[in-house]
Design an enzyme around this catalytic site. Structure first.
Site, PDB file in Angstrom:
ATOM      1  N   LYS A  33       0.850  -1.130  -0.069  1.00 60.04           N
ATOM      2  CA  LYS A  33       0.058  -0.010   0.149  1.00 60.04           C
ATOM      3  C   LYS A  33       0.814   1.185  -0.029  1.00 60.04           C
ATOM      4  O   LYS A  33       2.060   1.261   0.299  1.00 60.04           O
ATOM      5  CB  LYS A  33      -0.985  -0.171   0.997  1.00 60.04           C
ATOM      6  CG  LYS A  33      -0.169  -0.123   2.502  1.00 60.04           C
ATOM      7  CD  LYS A  33      -1.096   0.124   3.602  1.00 60.04           C
ATOM      8  CE  LYS A  33      -0.212  -0.252   5.142  1.00 60.04           C
ATOM      9  NZ  LYS A  33      -1.423  -0.052   6.168  1.00 60.04           N
ATOM     10  N   TYR A 238      15.525  30.104   8.452  1.00 59.34           N
ATOM     11  CA  TYR A 238      14.400  30.945   9.018  1.00 59.34           C
ATOM     12  C   TYR A 238      14.382  30.940  10.359  1.00 59.34           C
ATOM     13  O   TYR A 238      14.725  29.950  11.194  1.00 59.34           O
ATOM     14  CB  TYR A 238      13.147  29.869   8.411  1.00 59.34           C
ATOM     15  CG  TYR A 238      12.891  30.262   7.271  1.00 59.34           C
ATOM     16  CD1 TYR A 238      12.493  31.406   6.646  1.00 59.34           C
ATOM     17  CD2 TYR A 238      12.768  29.168   6.423  1.00 59.34           C
ATOM     18  CE1 TYR A 238      12.369  31.816   5.302  1.00 59.34           C
ATOM     19  CE2 TYR A 238      12.407  29.369   4.986  1.00 59.34           C
ATOM     20  CZ  TYR A 238      12.097  30.566   4.569  1.00 59.34           C
ATOM     21  OH  TYR A 238      11.626  30.859   3.108  1.00 59.34           O
TER      22      TYR A 238
END
Length: 339
Positions: A33, A238
């Site tokens: 999956k 940042y």
């Protein structure tokens, strides 16, 4: 090259399946999956089929498309989510077998696809998917290809929930002649009592815990696109989350949270120049990482974040998450190489 290179070792993938297959005397399926845990469902499934897998599991019907294209009509493809509204045609076209999870799904399937095969999923204590004990009747299993359940705590071998769920599964399936399955990777490692007629490993195939002896399947190398000297007191990235206390050499690397290297690993994870660890300096941004390479004699043209030096689970620990999230988040901007 301005993008990372994600190398997927298909021989290691196949050997992990074989190793898990050797642990039981029953059939070993494969869970593919989430696009083969982020590694490409078609290539993954074909490799596992060549290794010996003949039954596969996906989460939803649309995930079966790549498998059918790669494998052809013969292998069995089971769908964990069962038969939901709007999925009838896909289940029919793909010859995918829904693991029916409720009386409502049983009624839907019986009405819409009366001659189509089906399996059943039972809830034995996880309270996520599956038919509850109070709704369950053994007659529901008439004609089923498989009756399964899923363990909540198999990655903790001593957890009481494992024996509790085993007991519940045995009680709910007593007397059934239908094949049964309880064990994913963790359940396979718990031993024969949990194996029943089929094991269905997932993350262990891809090199993840709890299969500690798994071979490493993924290597991720990221290009260094700029190097700079940062003076004492200067900040990087940042929020100025990293501030140099002395002169540092900082490498800017092309990858970020848009590529699955999640922001939670900011200031905690490390990359590698060969065998030498190099810590992240400051925050992970969308497309870039900044890495402290001051201690290197020479800055290489790339740094490695996944591979023999650091597994998906070790990187996940640095980010406060699990290896599943790291694997399934790996972005599509990487150049993928199947080896």
């Amino acid at each position: 090259m301005a993008t990372g290179t994600l190398t997927i070792d298909l021989s290691a993938l196949a050997e992990n399946w074989r190793a898990l297959d050797r642990m039981s005397a029953t059939e070993t399926a494969a869970v593919v999956k989430a696009d083969g845990y982020g590694l490409g469902a078609g290539r993954v499934a074909k490799t596992l089929a060549e290794a010996g897998a003949r039954t596969f599991f996906v989460a939803i019907p649309s995930e079966a498309c790549a498998l059918r294209a790669a494998l052809g009509p013969a292998p069995v493809i089971n769908v964990f989510a069962g038969h939901q509204e709007g999925c009838t045609q896909a289940l029919k076209d793909l010859n995918a077998i829904p693991m029916l999870n409720s009386p409502e799904q049983i009624a839907r399937h019986t009405s819409a696809l009366p001659d189509h095969p089906f399996g059943l999923q039972l809830d034995t204590g996880m309270n996520r998917l599956g038919i509850e004990a109070y709704d369950w009747s053994p007659e529901m299993a008439e004609g089923a290809t498989l009756v399964m359940s899923h363990l909540a705590c198999a990655d903790e071998p001593d957890h009481d929930a494992n024996s509790d769920q085993l007991r519940a599964f045995l009680e709910m399936t007593a007397g059934l002649l239908v094949p049964r399955s309880l064990a994913a990777t963790g359940g396979t490692l718990l031993g024969p009592d949990f194996h029943f007629d089929m094991t269905r490993p997932g993350v262990g195939l891809y090199g993840g815990l709890p299969f500690a002896d798994a071979q490493s399947v993924v290597t991720l190398e990221l290009p260094v696109i700029q190097t700079r000297t940062v003076q004492p007191g200067e900040a990087v990235g940042y929020g100025q989350a990293f501030r140099a206390e002395d002169t540092r050499t900082i490498a800017t690397v092309s990858a970020g949270y848009a590529d699955g290297l999640i922001r939670a690993m900011s200031g905690k994870a490390q990359l590698f120049a060969g065998e030498t660890p190099c810590p992240l300096a400051g925050r992970v941004s969308m497309d870039l990482l900044t890495v402290d390479v001051t201690h290197l004699e020479r800055v290489p043209d790339h740094l490695t974040i996944l591979g023999a030096q650091q597994t998906v689970d070790q990187l996940a620990d640095a980010a406060g998450t699990i290896g599943y999230e790291i694997l399934t988040s790996l972005g599509h901007r990487y150049t993928r190489v199947y080896a």
